[in-house]
Write a protein that holds these residues in place. Structure first.
Motif, PDB file in Angstrom:
ATOM      1  N   TRP A 190      -6.827   1.881   7.104  1.00 35.79           N
ATOM      2  CA  TRP A 190      -6.441   2.853   6.158  1.00 35.79           C
ATOM      3  C   TRP A 190      -6.167   2.060   4.700  1.00 35.79           C
ATOM      4  O   TRP A 190      -6.732   2.273   3.695  1.00 35.79           O
ATOM      5  N   ALA A 191      -5.068   0.565   4.488  1.00 39.15           N
ATOM      6  CA  ALA A 191      -5.130  -0.019   3.815  1.00 39.15           C
ATOM      7  C   ALA A 191      -6.332  -0.546   3.248  1.00 39.15           C
ATOM      8  O   ALA A 191      -6.189  -0.501   1.930  1.00 39.15           O
ATOM      9  N   SER A 233       0.775  -1.013  -0.192  1.00 41.19           N
ATOM     10  CA  SER A 233      -0.107   0.367   0.155  1.00 41.19           C
ATOM     11  C   SER A 233       1.072   1.078  -0.467  1.00 41.19           C
ATOM     12  O   SER A 233       0.262   2.510  -0.321  1.00 41.19           O
ATOM     13  N   LEU A 273      -0.689  -3.033  -4.226  1.00 42.50           N
ATOM     14  CA  LEU A 273      -1.601  -3.209  -3.097  1.00 42.50           C
ATOM     15  C   LEU A 273      -2.524  -4.173  -3.193  1.00 42.50           C
ATOM     16  O   LEU A 273      -2.747  -5.751  -2.664  1.00 42.50           O
ATOM     17  N   ARG A 274      -3.309  -4.471  -4.951  1.00 45.08           N
ATOM     18  CA  ARG A 274      -4.185  -4.934  -4.486  1.00 45.08           C
ATOM     19  C   ARG A 274      -3.857  -6.493  -5.229  1.00 45.08           C
ATOM     20  O   ARG A 274      -4.305  -7.114  -5.124  1.00 45.08           O
ATOM     21  N   ARG A 315      -8.958   0.883   2.832  1.00 46.04           N
ATOM     22  CA  ARG A 315      -9.977   2.274   2.374  1.00 46.04           C
ATOM     23  C   ARG A 315      -8.963   1.856   0.980  1.00 46.04           C
ATOM     24  O   ARG A 315      -9.093   3.456  -0.427  1.00 46.04           O
ATOM     25  N   ARG A 316      -7.398   2.699   1.407  1.00 46.45           N
ATOM     26  CA  ARG A 316      -6.768   2.786  -0.461  1.00 46.45           C
ATOM     27  C   ARG A 316      -6.795   1.635  -0.821  1.00 46.45           C
ATOM     28  O   ARG A 316      -6.700   1.491  -2.208  1.00 46.45           O
ATOM     29  N   TYR A 317      -7.761   0.189  -1.107  1.00 49.32           N
ATOM     30  CA  TYR A 317      -7.541  -0.749  -2.029  1.00 49.32           C
ATOM     31  C   TYR A 317      -8.877  -0.688  -2.269  1.00 49.32           C
ATOM     32  O   TYR A 317      -8.970  -0.348  -3.707  1.00 49.32           O
ATOM     33  N   GLY A 318      -9.653  -0.208  -2.112  1.00 53.25           N
ATOM     34  CA  GLY A 318     -11.120   0.542  -2.397  1.00 53.25           C
ATOM     35  C   GLY A 318     -12.317  -0.238  -2.273  1.00 53.25           C
ATOM     36  O   GLY A 318     -12.053  -1.561  -2.728  1.00 53.25           O
ATOM     37  N   GLY A 341       1.544   2.338  -3.816  1.00 50.33           N
ATOM     38  CA  GLY A 341       0.234   2.857  -4.790  1.00 50.33           C
ATOM     39  C   GLY A 341      -0.488   1.626  -4.107  1.00 50.33           C
ATOM     40  O   GLY A 341      -0.537   0.093  -3.703  1.00 50.33           O
ATOM     41  N   GLU A 342      -2.010   1.996  -4.980  1.00 53.56           N
ATOM     42  CA  GLU A 342      -2.563   0.890  -5.152  1.00 53.56           C
ATOM     43  C   GLU A 342      -2.960  -0.778  -5.805  1.00 53.56           C
ATOM     44  O   GLU A 342      -2.875  -1.555  -5.219  1.00 53.56           O
TER      45      GLU A 342
END
Length: 234
Positions: free
Chosen positions: A115-116, A36, A43-44, A118-121, A39-40
Motif C-alpha cells: 500500500w505504501a 504515508s 512519504l517521499r 503504491r502511494r509513493y508511486g 500524504g505523498e
C-alpha cells in the motif's frame, strides 16, 4: 576471483554496518508508513531520508564512497541503470528527486508495504501476465512521468556479478517504444565492493551516459543502452 573473500577488518566493518543500518531501517520504514498517512510528500521525504541514511552508513561505517560522473535527471525520462548490488537500489531515492521504481509484483503484495509502495508511486511489474500487464505498466509510467518523475529501471532484469553483461530484458524495448521518452543510461560498479555478506571499502562509481532520444529502432536503442550501462565493466 572470489569476490566474497574478506579480511578481518572488512568483517568488523560489515557487522557494524548491519548493527546500525538494519535497526535504523526499521525506524525509517515506520516513518514511511506514518508519513504515508499524511500524504505523498511526507512519504517521499521519509523514503529519501532512508536512502540518505544508507549512504551515510556505507560511507562512514563501510568506507564506501560514492562518485557520480555526470548529471542524473530529475524529470520524466526513462533511467536505465546497471544492477550489481542492493547499493544502487537503496541509494536510488538519494540520487534523484522522487524517482519512480519498477518493483516486482510480489513486493506490492506485502501487507502494508504494498500500500505504501503504491502511494509513493511505482510501476509494478507483473511478469508473465502478457499484453494487459504491459498496458497497465505503460499507463502507470506515463502518469508518473507526466508528474516530472524519472522512471528508474534495471533493464537487465536482475542483479548480476561484476563483469557480466547479460542481454536486456525484452520488456525494456517495449516500454521505450510505447512511452516515447528519452533514455538516460547509468553504469554502476558496486558489485566489486557491496557484496551480500562482507562488504569492502573503496569507491563506487555511477557514470551517467549520453541521453538517448526516443523513437530509435529496437536494435539500436538496445545496443546503445547495453554498451552505456556496461561502460564500467572493463
Amino acid at each position: 576471483m572470489n569476490s566474497e573473500r574478506a579480511n578481518p577488518l572488512d568483517v568488523v566493518r560489515s557487522l557494524l554496518f548491519y548493527v546500525v543500518f538494519y535497526p535504523g531501517t526499521i525506524v525509517m520504514v515506520t516513518a514511511c508508513f506514518v508519513g504515508s498517512l499524511f500524504g505523498e510528500e511526507p512519504l517521499r521525504r521519509a523514503v529519501r531520508g532512508w536512502g540518505l541514511f544508507h549512504r551515510w552508513c556505507a560511507r562512514w561505517l563501510l568506507g564506501i564512497r560514492l562518485v557520480i560522473e555526470g548529471e542524473l535527471p530529475n524529470e520524466g525520462v526513462l533511467v536505465a541503470i546497471k544492477h550489481e548490488s542492493f547499493y544502487e537500489a537503496i541509494d536510488l531515492p538519494a540520487q534523484m528527486q522522487r524517482p519512480a521504481p519498477f518493483p516486482k509484483a510480489e513486493l506490492a503484495e506485502i501487507p502494508g508495504w504494498g500500500w505504501a509502495l503504491r502511494r509513493y508511486g511505482a510501476v509494478v511489474v507483473e511478469r508473465g501476465e502478457g499484453a494487459k500487464a504491459l498496458r497497465t505498466m505503460v499507463s502507470s509510467a506515463r502518469g508518473l512521468a507526466a508528474q516530472g518523475r524519472p522512471l528508474a529501471i534495471f533493464p537487465e532484469g536482475t542483479r548480476v556479478k561484476t563483469g557480466e553483461r547479460p542481454p536486456l530484458q525484452s520488456g525494456f524495448a517495449g516500454l521505450y517504444k510505447l512511452l516515447g521518452l528519452p533514455v538516460v543510461p547509468v553504469a554502476v560498479d558496486s558489485g566489486r565492493l557491496y557484496h551480500r555478506r562482507w562488504k569492502k571499502p573503496g569507491t563506487i562509481t555511477l557514470r551517467v551516459g549520453e541521453r538517448i532520444a526516443p523513437g530509435l529502432p529496437r536494435d539500436e536503442v538496445e545496443a546503445r543502452v547495453h554498451a552505456a550501462i556496461n561502460a564500467l565493466n572493463i
